[in-house]
Design a protein around this motif. Structure first.
Motif, PDB file in Angstrom:
ATOM      1  N   SER A  36       0.820  -1.210   0.000  1.00 38.61           N
ATOM      2  CA  SER A  36       0.000   0.000   0.000  1.00 38.61           C
ATOM      3  C   SER A  36       0.856   1.262   0.000  1.00 38.61           C
ATOM      4  CB  SER A  36      -0.929   0.001   1.208  1.00 38.61           C
ATOM      5  OG  SER A  36      -1.702   1.166   1.236  1.00 38.61           O
ATOM      6  N   ASP A  37       1.870   1.283   0.860  1.00 39.30           N
ATOM      7  CA  ASP A  37       2.747   2.461   0.947  1.00 39.30           C
ATOM      8  C   ASP A  37       3.475   2.722  -0.370  1.00 39.30           C
ATOM      9  OD1 ASP A  37       1.989   2.741   3.568  1.00 39.30           O
ATOM     10  OD2 ASP A  37       3.861   1.948   4.407  1.00 39.30           O
ATOM     11  N   ARG A  38       3.880   1.659  -1.045  1.00 42.21           N
ATOM     12  CA  ARG A  38       4.704   1.815  -2.255  1.00 42.21           C
ATOM     13  C   ARG A  38       3.904   1.847  -3.552  1.00 42.21           C
ATOM     14  NH1 ARG A  38       9.992  -1.733  -0.549  1.00 42.21           N
ATOM     15  NH2 ARG A  38      10.408  -0.490   1.292  1.00 42.21           N
ATOM     16  N   LEU A  39       2.774   1.109  -3.587  1.00 44.23           N
ATOM     17  CA  LEU A  39       2.066   0.973  -4.855  1.00 44.23           C
ATOM     18  C   LEU A  39       0.625   1.471  -4.841  1.00 44.23           C
ATOM     19  CD1 LEU A  39       3.417  -2.582  -5.722  1.00 44.23           C
ATOM     20  CD2 LEU A  39       4.258  -0.385  -6.575  1.00 44.23           C
ATOM     21  N   GLY A  40       0.090   1.796  -3.667  1.00 38.74           N
ATOM     22  CA  GLY A  40      -1.238   2.379  -3.585  1.00 38.74           C
ATOM     23  C   GLY A  40      -2.349   1.397  -3.262  1.00 38.74           C
ATOM     24  N   LYS A  41      -3.541   1.987  -3.043  1.00 39.98           N
ATOM     25  CA  LYS A  41      -4.702   1.214  -2.617  1.00 39.98           C
ATOM     26  C   LYS A  41      -5.193   0.213  -3.658  1.00 39.98           C
ATOM     27  CE  LYS A  41      -7.015   4.205   0.725  1.00 39.98           C
ATOM     28  NZ  LYS A  41      -8.250   4.952   0.997  1.00 39.98           N
ATOM     29  N   ALA A  42      -5.195   0.602  -4.916  1.00 36.88           N
ATOM     30  CA  ALA A  42      -5.730  -0.277  -5.962  1.00 36.88           C
ATOM     31  C   ALA A  42      -4.922  -1.571  -6.062  1.00 36.88           C
ATOM     32  CB  ALA A  42      -5.751   0.447  -7.305  1.00 36.88           C
ATOM     33  N   ASN A  46      -6.023  -5.487  -5.120  1.00 41.33           N
ATOM     34  CA  ASN A  46      -5.831  -6.607  -6.046  1.00 41.33           C
ATOM     35  C   ASN A  46      -5.063  -7.737  -5.374  1.00 41.33           C
ATOM     36  OD1 ASN A  46      -7.195  -5.428  -8.166  1.00 41.33           O
ATOM     37  ND2 ASN A  46      -5.353  -4.524  -9.060  1.00 41.33           N
ATOM     38  N   VAL A  47      -4.024  -7.404  -4.614  1.00 43.75           N
ATOM     39  CA  VAL A  47      -3.253  -8.420  -3.891  1.00 43.75           C
ATOM     40  C   VAL A  47      -4.147  -9.112  -2.868  1.00 43.75           C
ATOM     41  CG1 VAL A  47      -1.330  -8.813  -2.286  1.00 43.75           C
ATOM     42  CG2 VAL A  47      -1.021  -7.295  -4.256  1.00 43.75           C
ATOM     43  N   MET A  48      -4.952  -8.338  -2.139  1.00 43.01           N
ATOM     44  CA  MET A  48      -5.861  -8.927  -1.150  1.00 43.01           C
ATOM     45  C   MET A  48      -6.839  -9.883  -1.821  1.00 43.01           C
ATOM     46  SD  MET A  48      -6.617  -5.597   1.253  1.00 43.01           S
ATOM     47  CE  MET A  48      -7.923  -6.384   2.184  1.00 43.01           C
ATOM     48  N   ASP A  49      -7.356  -9.504  -2.973  1.00 41.89           N
ATOM     49  CA  ASP A  49      -8.281 -10.369  -3.702  1.00 41.89           C
ATOM     50  C   ASP A  49      -7.598 -11.658  -4.140  1.00 41.89           C
ATOM     51  OD1 ASP A  49     -10.256  -8.464  -3.368  1.00 41.89           O
ATOM     52  OD2 ASP A  49     -10.039  -7.635  -5.394  1.00 41.89           O
ATOM     53  N   ARG A 139     -11.741   0.235   5.426  1.00 42.29           N
ATOM     54  CA  ARG A 139     -10.504   0.000   4.674  1.00 42.29           C
ATOM     55  C   ARG A 139     -10.679  -0.189   3.184  1.00 42.29           C
ATOM     56  NH1 ARG A 139      -9.070  -3.156   9.595  1.00 42.29           N
ATOM     57  NH2 ARG A 139      -7.765  -1.716  10.746  1.00 42.29           N
ATOM     58  N   THR A 140     -11.917  -0.181   2.709  1.00 45.67           N
ATOM     59  CA  THR A 140     -12.134  -0.356   1.272  1.00 45.67           C
ATOM     60  C   THR A 140     -13.126   0.698   0.781  1.00 45.67           C
ATOM     61  OG1 THR A 140     -14.055  -1.834   1.433  1.00 45.67           O
ATOM     62  CG2 THR A 140     -11.860  -2.870   1.544  1.00 45.67           C
ATOM     63  N   ASP A 141     -13.325   0.723  -0.495  1.00 45.69           N
ATOM     64  CA  ASP A 141     -14.312   1.614  -1.092  1.00 45.69           C
ATOM     65  C   ASP A 141     -15.547   0.839  -1.548  1.00 45.69           C
ATOM     66  OD1 ASP A 141     -12.775   3.919  -0.741  1.00 45.69           O
ATOM     67  OD2 ASP A 141     -11.631   3.519  -2.566  1.00 45.69           O
ATOM     68  N   LEU A 142     -15.773  -0.331  -0.953  1.00 43.45           N
ATOM     69  CA  LEU A 142     -16.938  -1.132  -1.307  1.00 43.45           C
ATOM     70  C   LEU A 142     -18.221  -0.418  -0.889  1.00 43.45           C
ATOM     71  CD1 LEU A 142     -15.726  -4.667  -0.125  1.00 43.45           C
ATOM     72  CD2 LEU A 142     -15.867  -3.831  -2.472  1.00 43.45           C
TER      73      LEU A 142
END
Length: 181
Positions: A36-42, A46-49, A139-142
Motif C-alpha cells: 500500500s505504501d509503495r504501490l497504492g490502494k488499488a 488486487n493483492v488482497m483479492d 478500509r475499502t471503497d466497497l
C-alpha cells in the motif's frame, strides 16, 4: 534487560529500518502495508483479492490471543465452535454446520456460549459479521450492498440495523477516511 525497547501491542511494527511482526497473519498484514505504501490502494486491493484476504489490519490493530485464553476455558467443543464461526462466519449455513460438527447438543452449545462468551452463538456470529463489515467499510471503497453480501447479511437493511445497534452509527457514515469506531 532492554531499557530502550518499547513493546508494541500492534499486529506489526514499521520504524525506519526495523520491520517486525509476530504471526503469519501479521506478516501478511505487514506485506499489505508495504504494498500500500509503495504501490497504492488499488494494487493492495488486487493483492488482497488474489490472496483471498477480505480485511487488512493496520499497525494499530492488536494481536489477538488464543481462543482458549480469550474465553478463559479449554472446553474442546466450545473452542471448536468458536473457531468454526471465526473461520466460516460468511457461510449462510455457518451455525447449522457448526452444530452438526459439534460433539454436543445445540442447547449445550448455547449454554457454553452464554457462560464463557457472554452471548448466544447467533449473537456471536452476528458480531463477527458486523466487525468484518466495519473493517471493510473502513478500509475499502466497497458499497454498503457489496459489504452486506461479502459479510453474509441477507440485505443492506439487516446490515444497517445490526451496525447501528452494535456501533451506534449507520454504516453509511463510515468510510475509509474514518479513523476509529
Amino acid at each position: 534487560k532492554w531499557p530502550m525497547v518499547t513493546r508494541s501491542e500492534g499486529a506489526f511494527f514499521i520504524d525506519d529500518r526495523i520491520i517486525s511482526c509476530a504471526s503469519p497473519m501479521s506478516a501478511a498484514d505487514l506485506m499489505l502495508q508495504i504494498v500500500s505504501d509503495r504501490l497504492g490502494k488499488a494494487v493492495t486491493q488486487n493483492v488482497m483479492d488474489m490472496c483471498l484476504m477480505p480485511v487488512r489490519r493496520s499497525p494499530r490493530d492488536a494481536q489477538t490471543a488464543s481462543i482458549a485464553a480469550r474465553l478463559g476455558t479449554r472446553n474442546p467443543a466450545l473452542l471448536r465452535a468458536v473457531e468454526w464461526i471465526d473461520t466460516h462466519y460468511m457461510d449462510e449455513d455457518c451455525l447449522d454446520t457448526c452444530i452438526e460438527g459439534s460433539s454436543i447438543s445445540a442447547r449445550q452449545l448455547q449454554r457454553l456460549f452464554q457462560r464463557f462468551v457472554g452471548v448466544s452463538p447467533l449473537r456471536y456470529l452476528a458480531k463477527r459479521r458486523l466487525e468484518n463489515a466495519r473493517s471493510l467499510l473502513l478500509r475499502t471503497d466497497l458499497s454498503i450492498q457489496e459489504v452486506a453480501e461479502k459479510c453474509g447479511f441477507s440485505s443492506t437493511a439487516c446490515l444497517s440495523r445490526g451496525f447501528r445497534q452494535e456501533f451506534g452509527v449507520a454504516p453509511s457514515k463510515i468510510n475509509s477516511q474514518t479513523q476509529v469506531l
